[in-house]
Write a protein that holds these residues in place. Structure first.
Motif, PDB file in Angstrom:
ATOM      1  N   UNK A 184       0.811  -1.077  -0.121  1.00 32.20           N
ATOM      2  CA  UNK A 184      -0.020   0.134   0.115  1.00 32.20           C
ATOM      3  C   UNK A 184       1.026   1.248   0.080  1.00 32.20           C
ATOM      4  N   UNK A 185       2.000   1.273   0.848  1.00 37.36           N
ATOM      5  CA  UNK A 185       3.058   2.407   0.711  1.00 37.36           C
ATOM      6  C   UNK A 185       3.276   2.504  -0.453  1.00 37.36           C
ATOM      7  N   UNK A 186       3.691   1.645  -1.067  1.00 36.68           N
ATOM      8  CA  UNK A 186       4.617   1.929  -2.507  1.00 36.68           C
ATOM      9  C   UNK A 186       3.473   2.262  -3.546  1.00 36.68           C
ATOM     10  N   UNK A 187       2.221   1.623  -3.531  1.00 32.18           N
ATOM     11  CA  UNK A 187       1.179   2.308  -4.521  1.00 32.18           C
ATOM     12  C   UNK A 187       0.934   3.715  -4.120  1.00 32.18           C
ATOM     13  N   UNK A 206       1.271  -7.939 -11.637  1.00 32.14           N
ATOM     14  CA  UNK A 206       0.232  -9.053 -11.255  1.00 32.14           C
ATOM     15  C   UNK A 206      -0.505  -8.773 -10.266  1.00 32.14           C
ATOM     16  N   UNK A 207      -0.293  -7.442  -9.488  1.00 29.48           N
ATOM     17  CA  UNK A 207      -1.056  -7.343  -8.353  1.00 29.48           C
ATOM     18  C   UNK A 207      -2.593  -6.426  -9.164  1.00 29.48           C
ATOM     19  N   UNK A 208      -3.536  -7.154  -9.271  1.00 32.04           N
ATOM     20  CA  UNK A 208      -4.589  -6.562  -9.859  1.00 32.04           C
ATOM     21  C   UNK A 208      -5.228  -5.496  -9.022  1.00 32.04           C
ATOM     22  N   UNK A 209      -5.225  -5.398  -7.798  1.00 35.00           N
ATOM     23  CA  UNK A 209      -5.993  -4.568  -6.752  1.00 35.00           C
ATOM     24  C   UNK A 209      -5.202  -3.252  -7.190  1.00 35.00           C
ATOM     25  N   UNK A 214      -4.668   2.379  -9.232  1.00 38.20           N
ATOM     26  CA  UNK A 214      -3.919   3.715  -9.507  1.00 38.20           C
ATOM     27  C   UNK A 214      -3.931   3.941 -10.885  1.00 38.20           C
ATOM     28  N   UNK A 215      -4.167   2.798 -11.945  1.00 39.40           N
ATOM     29  CA  UNK A 215      -3.754   2.987 -13.265  1.00 39.40           C
ATOM     30  C   UNK A 215      -5.117   3.806 -13.841  1.00 39.40           C
ATOM     31  N   UNK A 216      -4.926   4.376 -15.193  1.00 39.50           N
ATOM     32  CA  UNK A 216      -5.741   5.056 -15.690  1.00 39.50           C
ATOM     33  C   UNK A 216      -6.267   4.055 -16.899  1.00 39.50           C
ATOM     34  N   UNK A 217      -5.179   3.286 -17.610  1.00 37.24           N
ATOM     35  CA  UNK A 217      -5.396   2.560 -18.675  1.00 37.24           C
ATOM     36  C   UNK A 217      -4.435   1.272 -18.380  1.00 37.24           C
ATOM     37  N   UNK A 309     -17.885  -4.981 -12.798  1.00 38.96           N
ATOM     38  CA  UNK A 309     -16.967  -5.981 -12.719  1.00 38.96           C
ATOM     39  C   UNK A 309     -15.510  -5.742 -11.917  1.00 38.96           C
ATOM     40  N   UNK A 310     -15.048  -6.577 -11.264  1.00 39.28           N
ATOM     41  CA  UNK A 310     -13.400  -6.127 -10.831  1.00 39.28           C
ATOM     42  C   UNK A 310     -12.621  -6.270 -11.896  1.00 39.28           C
ATOM     43  N   UNK A 311     -11.490  -5.661 -11.899  1.00 35.92           N
ATOM     44  CA  UNK A 311     -10.218  -6.032 -12.729  1.00 35.92           C
ATOM     45  C   UNK A 311      -9.965  -7.302 -12.816  1.00 35.92           C
TER      46      UNK A 311
END
Length: 326
Positions: A184-187, A206-209, A214-217, A309-311
């Motif tokens: 979480x700190x790194x994110x 490969x950490x989908x959460x 944080x990603x837009x695309x 749906x979740x990623x």
């Protein structure tokens, strides 16, 4: 899955030029095709998630983009340049691989000072102090990196990767091996730095959460091919037939409400088992009609929510069949 996604406005790129452009990229090792006909682009200022299982070819893609590996076929450009032949362009790029690129026998500040010298960073002491404060290591600046936890090393590694104020930074599995708190700190750090430094972030993960937050695309790589490439918002929006969750003020009325809902022409099915009414619609625009029908029948509605749906669900949908074809 989609055409190029909508872009956030860029900060530094020339008009119409993406931060990363990949077209028809293929690469084989020992006769085994790792990447085949891979195409995607990353807009300036985006946090882009490059997703795929271990061994899918994510790190191979980064190495080709950085000019460390030659492509078997296809074209790659970073900041409009081929990094294999353009030293000046390489100086505008930051990289963090899994080993962080740090010496355990130097202090945090001395590690950064070493790289500041390599990159000719202006006012290096001020920049080092600034970054150590941002990543929360100012009080450990003179401690040997060998005494740091894995999470602290990763944070310092990110500081090292952006020390020279790159326009784009490549982060290869930055949360790998970290406990949930450190992840979480790194994110949070990646998100903060992207905004603060106005840079493009290319995140292999490969950490989908983490990616969904944080990603837009994102692009999903599996079986050597891009299986999906779109904005996170578009991918996670309920696809196919939309589903709507309706919660009534009086849960005892769910059974009667369900009988009315299934009789409506734009409802495919309705499940009343979950403490709410899960309605699958045949018409994406029918939610207001559904609400109106329930209100007209005398039901009091607590909440109406469009389901998405979740990623993770989308990722597994693309990856599992593809892995069977590798």
């Amino acid at each position: 899955s989609s055409l190029s996604p909508p872009r956030r406005g860029g900060h530094k790129g020339a008009a119409g030029m993406n931060a990363v452009e990949v077209r028809g990229l293929s690469r084989s090792f020992d006769g085994r095709e790792i990447l085949r006909d891979v195409s995607f682009s990353v807009g300036h200022g985006e946090i882009f998630g490059y997703l795929g299982p271990n061994g899918a070819g994510k790190t191979t893609t980064i190495r080709i983009l950085l000019g460390l590996l030659a492509p078997g076929a296809g074209m790659v450009r970073v900041l409009g340049e081929d990094l294999t032949s353009n030293d000046e362009a390489r100086r505008r790029v930051g990289v963090l691989f899994e080993n962080n690129g740090l010496s355990d026998r130097l202090s945090a500040a001395d590690n950064l000072a070493y790289y500041a010298g390599l990159y000719d960073v202006e006012a290096p002491k001020e920049r080092i102090d600034e970054l150590l404060t941002i990543v929360g290591l100012a009080d450990r600046r003179d401690d040997l990196v060998g005494t740091f936890s894995t999470g602290m090393k990763r944070k310092l590694g990110i500081a090292r990767a952006i020390l020279h104020r790159p326009e784009i930074v490549f982060l290869d599995e930055p949360s790998s091996g970290l406990d949930p708190g450190a992840q979480r700190m790194v994110r949070d750090l990646i998100l903060d730095l992207s905004r603060r430094e106005e840079m493009t972030v290319f995140l292999n993960s490969h950490h989908l959460d983490e990616v969904q937050r944080i990603c837009s695309t994102v692009a999903i790589l599996a079986g050597g091919r891009i299986r999906a490439f779109d904005s996170v918002a578009n991918l996670t929006r309920a696809s196919g037939r939309p589903t709507v969750t309706v919660t009534l003020t009086d849960p005892g009325e769910h059974a009667r409400a369900r009988d009315i809902i299934v009789s409506l022409p734009y409802v495919a099915e309705c499940d009343a088992d979950s403490g709410a009414l899960l309605c699958t619609l045949t018409d994406p625009g029918a939610t207001p009609d559904l609400v109106e029908a329930l209100v007209r029948a005398g039901f009091r509605i607590e909440e109406v929510r469009r389901s998405s749906r979740s990623l993770e669900e989308i990722y597994l949908e693309y990856v599992n069949p593809a892995e069977g074809r590798v």
